[in-house]
Design a protein around this motif. Structure first.
Motif, PDB file in Angstrom:
ATOM      1  N   MET A   1       0.825  -1.190   0.000  1.00 32.92           N
ATOM      2  CA  MET A   1       0.000   0.000   0.000  1.00 32.92           C
ATOM      3  C   MET A   1       0.877   1.265   0.000  1.00 32.92           C
ATOM      4  SD  MET A   1      -2.959   0.956  -0.151  1.00 32.92           S
ATOM      5  CE  MET A   1      -4.066   2.238   0.143  1.00 32.92           C
ATOM      6  N   SER A   2       1.970   1.181   0.752  1.00 34.82           N
ATOM      7  CA  SER A   2       2.867   2.338   0.830  1.00 34.82           C
ATOM      8  C   SER A   2       3.439   2.689  -0.539  1.00 34.82           C
ATOM      9  CB  SER A   2       3.998   2.063   1.819  1.00 34.82           C
ATOM     10  OG  SER A   2       4.852   3.164   1.911  1.00 34.82           O
ATOM     11  N   VAL A   3       3.792   1.689  -1.315  1.00 36.10           N
ATOM     12  CA  VAL A   3       4.362   1.944  -2.652  1.00 36.10           C
ATOM     13  C   VAL A   3       3.339   2.663  -3.525  1.00 36.10           C
ATOM     14  CG1 VAL A   3       5.214   0.832  -4.750  1.00 36.10           C
ATOM     15  CG2 VAL A   3       6.008   0.050  -2.517  1.00 36.10           C
ATOM     16  N   VAL A   4       2.096   2.267  -3.441  1.00 30.19           N
ATOM     17  CA  VAL A   4       1.047   2.936  -4.213  1.00 30.19           C
ATOM     18  C   VAL A   4       0.923   4.392  -3.769  1.00 30.19           C
ATOM     19  CG1 VAL A   4      -1.434   2.984  -4.685  1.00 30.19           C
ATOM     20  CG2 VAL A   4      -0.210   0.810  -4.678  1.00 30.19           C
ATOM     21  N   LEU A   5       0.964   4.627  -2.466  1.00 28.90           N
ATOM     22  CA  LEU A   5       0.889   6.001  -1.963  1.00 28.90           C
ATOM     23  C   LEU A   5       2.095   6.828  -2.419  1.00 28.90           C
ATOM     24  CD1 LEU A   5      -0.450   5.480   1.661  1.00 28.90           C
ATOM     25  CD2 LEU A   5      -1.709   6.254  -0.346  1.00 28.90           C
ATOM     26  N   TRP A   6       3.274   6.206  -2.441  1.00 28.46           N
ATOM     27  CA  TRP A   6       4.459   6.921  -2.930  1.00 28.46           C
ATOM     28  C   TRP A   6       4.301   7.267  -4.408  1.00 28.46           C
ATOM     29  CZ3 TRP A   6       7.389   9.503   0.033  1.00 28.46           C
ATOM     30  CH2 TRP A   6       7.733   9.061   1.310  1.00 28.46           C
ATOM     31  N   LEU A   7       3.717   6.364  -5.187  1.00 25.29           N
ATOM     32  CA  LEU A   7       3.512   6.657  -6.611  1.00 25.29           C
ATOM     33  C   LEU A   7       2.507   7.790  -6.807  1.00 25.29           C
ATOM     34  CD1 LEU A   7       3.503   3.046  -8.103  1.00 25.29           C
ATOM     35  CD2 LEU A   7       5.259   4.814  -8.388  1.00 25.29           C
ATOM     36  N   VAL A   8       1.452   7.807  -5.990  1.00 23.14           N
ATOM     37  CA  VAL A   8       0.475   8.900  -6.054  1.00 23.14           C
ATOM     38  C   VAL A   8       1.153  10.208  -5.650  1.00 23.14           C
ATOM     39  CG1 VAL A   8      -1.650   9.814  -5.034  1.00 23.14           C
ATOM     40  CG2 VAL A   8      -1.521   7.407  -5.707  1.00 23.14           C
TER      41      VAL A   8
ATOM     42  N   LEU B   1       4.339  10.925  -5.908  1.00 23.20           N
ATOM     43  CA  LEU B   1       5.242  11.298  -6.993  1.00 23.20           C
ATOM     44  C   LEU B   1       4.472  11.968  -8.130  1.00 23.20           C
ATOM     45  CD1 LEU B   1       8.032  11.272  -8.320  1.00 23.20           C
ATOM     46  CD2 LEU B   1       7.554   8.945  -9.095  1.00 23.20           C
ATOM     47  N   ALA B   2       3.342  11.389  -8.508  1.00 21.11           N
ATOM     48  CA  ALA B   2       2.523  11.981  -9.571  1.00 21.11           C
ATOM     49  C   ALA B   2       2.046  13.376  -9.169  1.00 21.11           C
ATOM     50  CB  ALA B   2       1.337  11.077  -9.888  1.00 21.11           C
ATOM     51  N   GLY B   3       1.640  13.534  -7.919  1.00 21.06           N
ATOM     52  CA  GLY B   3       1.205  14.845  -7.437  1.00 21.06           C
ATOM     53  C   GLY B   3       2.331  15.865  -7.452  1.00 21.06           C
TER      54      GLY B   3
ATOM     55  N   SER C   1       4.933  20.485 -10.018  1.00 15.10           N
ATOM     56  CA  SER C   1       6.071  21.093 -10.711  1.00 15.10           C
ATOM     57  C   SER C   1       5.633  21.681 -12.052  1.00 15.10           C
ATOM     58  CB  SER C   1       7.177  20.064 -10.937  1.00 15.10           C
ATOM     59  OG  SER C   1       7.722  19.629  -9.730  1.00 15.10           O
ATOM     60  N   VAL C   2       4.837  20.931 -12.794  1.00 14.79           N
ATOM     61  CA  VAL C   2       4.356  21.413 -14.096  1.00 14.79           C
ATOM     62  C   VAL C   2       3.505  22.665 -13.918  1.00 14.79           C
ATOM     63  CG1 VAL C   2       2.850  20.848 -16.048  1.00 14.79           C
ATOM     64  CG2 VAL C   2       4.492  19.165 -15.206  1.00 14.79           C
TER      65      VAL C   2
ATOM     66  N   SER D   1      -2.888  21.974  -1.789  1.00 17.42           N
ATOM     67  CA  SER D   1      -2.267  20.848  -2.489  1.00 17.42           C
ATOM     68  C   SER D   1      -0.974  20.423  -1.801  1.00 17.42           C
ATOM     69  CB  SER D   1      -1.999  21.195  -3.953  1.00 17.42           C
ATOM     70  OG  SER D   1      -1.083  22.261  -4.047  1.00 17.42           O
ATOM     71  N   THR D   2      -0.220  21.382  -1.292  1.00 18.80           N
ATOM     72  CA  THR D   2       1.014  21.061  -0.577  1.00 18.80           C
ATOM     73  C   THR D   2       0.717  20.330   0.714  1.00 18.80           C
ATOM     74  OG1 THR D   2       2.137  22.955  -1.532  1.00 18.80           O
ATOM     75  CG2 THR D   2       3.076  22.049   0.471  1.00 18.80           C
ATOM     76  N   VAL D   3      -0.298  20.789   1.425  1.00 16.31           N
ATOM     77  CA  VAL D   3      -0.686  20.120   2.673  1.00 16.31           C
ATOM     78  C   VAL D   3      -1.098  18.676   2.387  1.00 16.31           C
ATOM     79  CG1 VAL D   3      -2.377  20.115   4.559  1.00 16.31           C
ATOM     80  CG2 VAL D   3      -1.343  22.264   3.810  1.00 16.31           C
ATOM     81  N   LEU D   4      -1.844  18.467   1.321  1.00 20.64           N
ATOM     82  CA  LEU D   4      -2.268  17.111   0.965  1.00 20.64           C
ATOM     83  C   LEU D   4      -1.070  16.240   0.580  1.00 20.64           C
ATOM     84  CD1 LEU D   4      -5.498  17.863  -1.079  1.00 20.64           C
ATOM     85  CD2 LEU D   4      -5.336  16.947   1.243  1.00 20.64           C
ATOM     86  N   LEU D   5      -0.126  16.789  -0.164  1.00 19.20           N
ATOM     87  CA  LEU D   5       1.057  16.019  -0.550  1.00 19.20           C
ATOM     88  C   LEU D   5       1.926  15.685   0.657  1.00 19.20           C
ATOM     89  CD1 LEU D   5       2.092  17.726  -3.906  1.00 19.20           C
ATOM     90  CD2 LEU D   5       1.202  15.412  -3.596  1.00 19.20           C
ATOM     91  N   VAL D   6       2.056  16.624   1.583  1.00 17.73           N
ATOM     92  CA  VAL D   6       2.828  16.360   2.797  1.00 17.73           C
ATOM     93  C   VAL D   6       2.143  15.285   3.629  1.00 17.73           C
ATOM     94  CG1 VAL D   6       3.596  17.372   4.988  1.00 17.73           C
ATOM     95  CG2 VAL D   6       3.949  18.611   2.855  1.00 17.73           C
TER      96      VAL D   6
END
Length: 108
Positions: free
Chosen positions: A1-8, A10-12, A17-18, A80-85
């Protein structure tokens, strides 16, 4: 599950950045350097996620350090930053739960 969260996560981060490049245009040179550096950093993070998926204990530390640095560098950037953190914090905690220890056990 953690790997999936890390991928999400990363995408965020890539998406953020874009959006940052589009919202805050700069000179061509600064934009090119920023894009190249972003690609390198996010590529390394992607590699770290792959290595964590393979059971590398070292790369899970790298992920946590990168996420902490990203959180510190983006304090006060909005929801968005709060959610990513928060997402990276949950993903990091999942990597260090007792149930994850066998996955990162040393292999002989």
């Amino acid at each position: 599950m953690s790997v999936v969260l890390w991928l999400v996560w990363l995408a965020g981060c890539v998406l953020a950045s874009v959006v940052g490049f589009v919202e805050f245009p700069s000179t061509v040179l600064v934009t090119v350097v920023s894009v190249v550096l972003s690609l390198v950093v996010w590529g390394l993070v992607g590699w770290a996620v792959v290595r964590v998926r393979q059971g590398s204990a070292t790369w899970r530390i790298v992920l946590v350090v990168v996420a902490a640095a990203r959180a510190l560098l983006s304090i006060g950037d909005g929801l968005s930053t709060v959610l990513l953190v928060a997402l990276s914090a949950v993903a990091a905690v999942l990597l260090f739960l007792p149930s994850a220890r066998p996955f990162f056990a040393r292999r002989s």
